[in-house]
Design a protein around this motif. Structure first.
Motif, PDB file in Angstrom:
ATOM      1  N   LEU A   1      83.150 -77.042 -64.966  1.00  8.24           N
ATOM      2  CA  LEU A   1      82.577 -75.901 -65.662  1.00  8.24           C
ATOM      3  C   LEU A   1      81.068 -76.062 -65.784  1.00  8.24           C
ATOM      4  O   LEU A   1      80.570 -77.123 -66.120  1.00  8.24           O
ATOM      5  N   LYS A   2      80.384 -74.971 -65.532  1.00  6.28           N
ATOM      6  CA  LYS A   2      78.935 -75.009 -65.641  1.00  6.28           C
ATOM      7  C   LYS A   2      78.532 -74.640 -67.071  1.00  6.28           C
ATOM      8  O   LYS A   2      79.070 -73.731 -67.678  1.00  6.28           O
ATOM      9  N   THR A   3      77.605 -75.394 -67.562  1.00  8.69           N
ATOM     10  CA  THR A   3      77.093 -75.110 -68.896  1.00  8.69           C
ATOM     11  C   THR A   3      75.705 -74.521 -68.786  1.00  8.69           C
ATOM     12  O   THR A   3      74.901 -74.942 -67.941  1.00  8.69           O
ATOM     13  N   LYS A   4      75.466 -73.552 -69.624  1.00  8.50           N
ATOM     14  CA  LYS A   4      74.153 -72.923 -69.635  1.00  8.50           C
ATOM     15  C   LYS A   4      73.314 -73.503 -70.773  1.00  8.50           C
ATOM     16  O   LYS A   4      73.785 -73.652 -71.896  1.00  8.50           O
ATOM     17  N   LYS A   5      72.123 -73.796 -70.447  1.00  5.45           N
ATOM     18  CA  LYS A   5      71.216 -74.355 -71.438  1.00  5.45           C
ATOM     19  C   LYS A   5      70.775 -73.251 -72.400  1.00  5.45           C
ATOM     20  O   LYS A   5      70.334 -72.186 -71.987  1.00  5.45           O
ATOM     21  N   MET A   6      70.939 -73.529 -73.692  1.00  9.42           N
ATOM     22  CA  MET A   6      70.543 -72.544 -74.698  1.00  9.42           C
ATOM     23  C   MET A   6      69.028 -72.470 -74.771  1.00  9.42           C
ATOM     24  O   MET A   6      68.347 -73.493 -74.908  1.00  9.42           O
ATOM     25  N   LEU A   7      68.514 -71.287 -74.639  1.00  5.05           N
ATOM     26  CA  LEU A   7      67.071 -71.093 -74.691  1.00  5.05           C
ATOM     27  C   LEU A   7      66.612 -70.907 -76.130  1.00  5.05           C
ATOM     28  O   LEU A   7      67.240 -70.194 -76.912  1.00  5.05           O
ATOM     29  N   LYS A   8      65.531 -71.535 -76.477  1.00  2.60           N
ATOM     30  CA  LYS A   8      64.956 -71.376 -77.800  1.00  2.60           C
ATOM     31  C   LYS A   8      64.331 -69.987 -77.904  1.00  2.60           C
ATOM     32  O   LYS A   8      63.660 -69.539 -76.983  1.00  2.60           O
ATOM     33  N   PRO A   9      64.557 -69.278 -79.024  1.00  2.00           N
ATOM     34  CA  PRO A   9      63.969 -67.945 -79.165  1.00  2.00           C
ATOM     35  C   PRO A   9      62.449 -67.977 -79.008  1.00  2.00           C
ATOM     36  O   PRO A   9      61.799 -68.978 -79.317  1.00  2.00           O
ATOM     37  N   LYS A  10      61.883 -66.903 -78.533  1.00  2.00           N
ATOM     38  CA  LYS A  10      60.454 -66.840 -78.343  1.00  2.00           C
ATOM     39  C   LYS A  10      59.732 -66.918 -79.684  1.00  2.00           C
ATOM     40  O   LYS A  10      60.262 -66.554 -80.727  1.00  2.00           O
ATOM     41  N   MET A  11      58.473 -67.389 -79.626  1.00  2.00           N
ATOM     42  CA  MET A  11      57.681 -67.585 -80.833  1.00  2.00           C
ATOM     43  C   MET A  11      57.547 -66.292 -81.637  1.00  2.00           C
ATOM     44  O   MET A  11      57.674 -66.305 -82.873  1.00  2.00           O
ATOM     45  N   THR A  12      57.293 -65.185 -80.958  1.00  2.00           N
ATOM     46  CA  THR A  12      57.116 -63.910 -81.663  1.00  2.00           C
ATOM     47  C   THR A  12      58.363 -63.537 -82.452  1.00  2.00           C
ATOM     48  O   THR A  12      58.273 -63.129 -83.626  1.00  2.00           O
ATOM     49  N   ALA A  13      59.527 -63.699 -81.834  1.00  2.00           N
ATOM     50  CA  ALA A  13      60.781 -63.374 -82.508  1.00  2.00           C
ATOM     51  C   ALA A  13      61.002 -64.283 -83.716  1.00  2.00           C
ATOM     52  O   ALA A  13      61.479 -63.833 -84.766  1.00  2.00           O
ATOM     53  N   LEU A  14      60.641 -65.546 -83.564  1.00  2.00           N
ATOM     54  CA  LEU A  14      60.806 -66.495 -84.672  1.00  2.00           C
ATOM     55  C   LEU A  14      59.875 -66.160 -85.836  1.00  2.00           C
ATOM     56  O   LEU A  14      60.261 -66.258 -87.005  1.00  2.00           O
ATOM     57  N   LEU A  15      58.636 -65.772 -85.524  1.00  2.00           N
ATOM     58  CA  LEU A  15      57.676 -65.429 -86.575  1.00  2.00           C
ATOM     59  C   LEU A  15      58.120 -64.169 -87.323  1.00  2.00           C
ATOM     60  O   LEU A  15      57.955 -64.068 -88.545  1.00  2.00           O
ATOM     61  N   LEU A  16      58.670 -63.203 -86.582  1.00  3.73           N
ATOM     62  CA  LEU A  16      59.177 -61.995 -87.220  1.00  3.73           C
ATOM     63  C   LEU A  16      60.371 -62.310 -88.111  1.00  3.73           C
ATOM     64  O   LEU A  16      60.496 -61.778 -89.220  1.00  3.73           O
ATOM     65  N   ARG A  17      61.246 -63.171 -87.612  1.00  6.18           N
ATOM     66  CA  ARG A  17      62.407 -63.570 -88.403  1.00  6.18           C
ATOM     67  C   ARG A  17      61.972 -64.369 -89.636  1.00  6.18           C
ATOM     68  O   ARG A  17      62.505 -64.157 -90.735  1.00  6.18           O
ATOM     69  N   LEU A  18      60.994 -65.247 -89.453  1.00 10.26           N
ATOM     70  CA  LEU A  18      60.483 -66.050 -90.564  1.00 10.26           C
ATOM     71  C   LEU A  18      59.847 -65.166 -91.627  1.00 10.26           C
ATOM     72  O   LEU A  18      59.998 -65.420 -92.827  1.00 10.26           O
ATOM     73  N   GLY A  19      59.152 -64.112 -91.195  1.00  9.10           N
ATOM     74  CA  GLY A  19      58.511 -63.196 -92.136  1.00  9.10           C
ATOM     75  C   GLY A  19      59.460 -62.190 -92.761  1.00  9.10           C
ATOM     76  O   GLY A  19      59.058 -61.433 -93.644  1.00  9.10           O
ATOM     77  N   ARG A  20      60.712 -62.174 -92.289  1.00 12.57           N
ATOM     78  CA  ARG A  20      61.749 -61.281 -92.829  1.00 12.57           C
ATOM     79  C   ARG A  20      61.252 -59.841 -92.857  1.00 12.57           C
ATOM     80  O   ARG A  20      61.285 -59.140 -93.874  1.00 12.57           O
ATOM     81  N   PHE A  21      60.801 -59.402 -91.673  1.00 10.31           N
ATOM     82  CA  PHE A  21      60.186 -58.081 -91.550  1.00 10.31           C
ATOM     83  C   PHE A  21      61.135 -56.942 -91.908  1.00 10.31           C
ATOM     84  O   PHE A  21      60.682 -55.862 -92.301  1.00 10.31           O
ATOM     85  N   LYS A  22      62.433 -57.184 -91.776  1.00  6.02           N
ATOM     86  CA  LYS A  22      63.380 -56.102 -92.098  1.00  6.02           C
ATOM     87  C   LYS A  22      63.300 -55.705 -93.564  1.00  6.02           C
ATOM     88  O   LYS A  22      63.647 -54.569 -93.925  1.00  6.02           O
TER      89      LYS A  22
END
Length: 274
Positions: free
Chosen positions: A1-22
């Motif tokens: 079975l092939k495993t896919k490497k999990m990609l780290k979210p992009k910096m912009t998405a992380l900053l938006l999530r950190l700032g709780r823009f919603k």
């Protein structure tokens, strides 16, 4: 079975999530409602798109100051919150190690700088329109005073030495900023000619009462209920929110009473033709 490497979210998405823009939708709605209601109540007010946009930038970055400093100073209690929701327990960006606490603190510094720049820009453009530059007009003095108080409470919501939400004052602080100072600020910045100075008469506050009073109690309840959800991890992390101090049952009774009070006042104001 092939495993896919999990990609780290992009910096912009992380900053938006950190700032709780919603969660900034709350301030956006209140700010717009305050301006709209003031324009309807006072015929002398004129909509200024430049001032309105600058005012919203100030409000947005003030809220982001509270969010980023909250993520930074609430790290210990957020670590212990394993049952977090989209509105409680923090963004988990720091807890999951996706970004460093230093980046979070830098975001808070940047947001603080941008809020100050936005507020001073409002003062500058208003000054040039009423020909009192470089002397501060009474109107802009009030704008500066209210804006500074909003910024101070936003910063001290989780930051020392105030740490309002760590001392049972988070509900009060949020309700004062979001549902008293914010609608007054949004109406006041549109009054560039200084017709409704708070220091000379209370007409602005009286006219805005239907928008301020019921929503004040509902905002208090909203923050209270969110803190009730986080009561145990907050207690474990040494964060003394109001539900931690008075307990869950008393918090629930307080929330029920304030919801009833807010709707009772709204109905009373409606039938009083306020």
């Amino acid at each position: 079975l092939k495993t896919k490497k999990m990609l780290k979210p992009k910096m912009t998405a992380l900053l938006l999530r950190l700032g709780r823009f919603k969660m900034t939708i709350f301030s956006a709605v209140t700010y717009s409602a305050g301006a709209s209601y003031a324009l309807r109540q006072f015929e002398d007010l004129k909509f200024d798109s430049q001032i309105f946009v600058l005012g919203y930038f100030f409000v947005l970055f003030c809220q982001l100051v509270a969010h980023y400093t909250g993520e930074y100073h609430d790290f210990s209690s957020d670590q212990m919150n394993i049952f977090s929701t989209p509105l409680t327990g923090g963004s988990k960006v720091l807890v999951e190690g996706l970004l460093s606490k230093k980046i979070c603190l830098n975001c808070a510094y940047f947001s603080a700088a941008m809020s100050i720049v936005s507020l001073l820009s409002i003062i500058f453009f208003s000054q040039t329109k009423i020909l009192t530059f470089p002397y501060l007009s009474p109107h802009n003095f009030e704008v500066l005073a209210i804006g500074s108080l909003m910024f101070l409470i936003a910063h001290q919501y989780c930051s020392p030495p105030g740490k309002l939400n760590h001392r049972g004052l988070g509900e009060l602080g949020a309700a004062v900023v979001m549902n008293v100072l914010l609608p007054v600020f949004s109406a006041l910045i549109l009054d560039s000619e200084g017709n409704f100075l708070l220091s000379e008469n209370g007409s602005l506050l009286v006219k805005l009462a239907p928008l301020i009073v019921p929503a004040f109690f509902l905002k208090f309840v909203l923050i209270l209920v969110l803190n009730m959800e986080d009561r145990r991890p907050d207690w474990q992390g040494g964060k003394k929110t109001l539900p931690v101090l008075i307990g869950e049952k008393k918090s629930a009774k307080m929330a029920s009473f304030l919801i009833f009070l807010s709707y009772f006042i709204a109905i009373l104001l409606y039938f009083s033709n306020f």
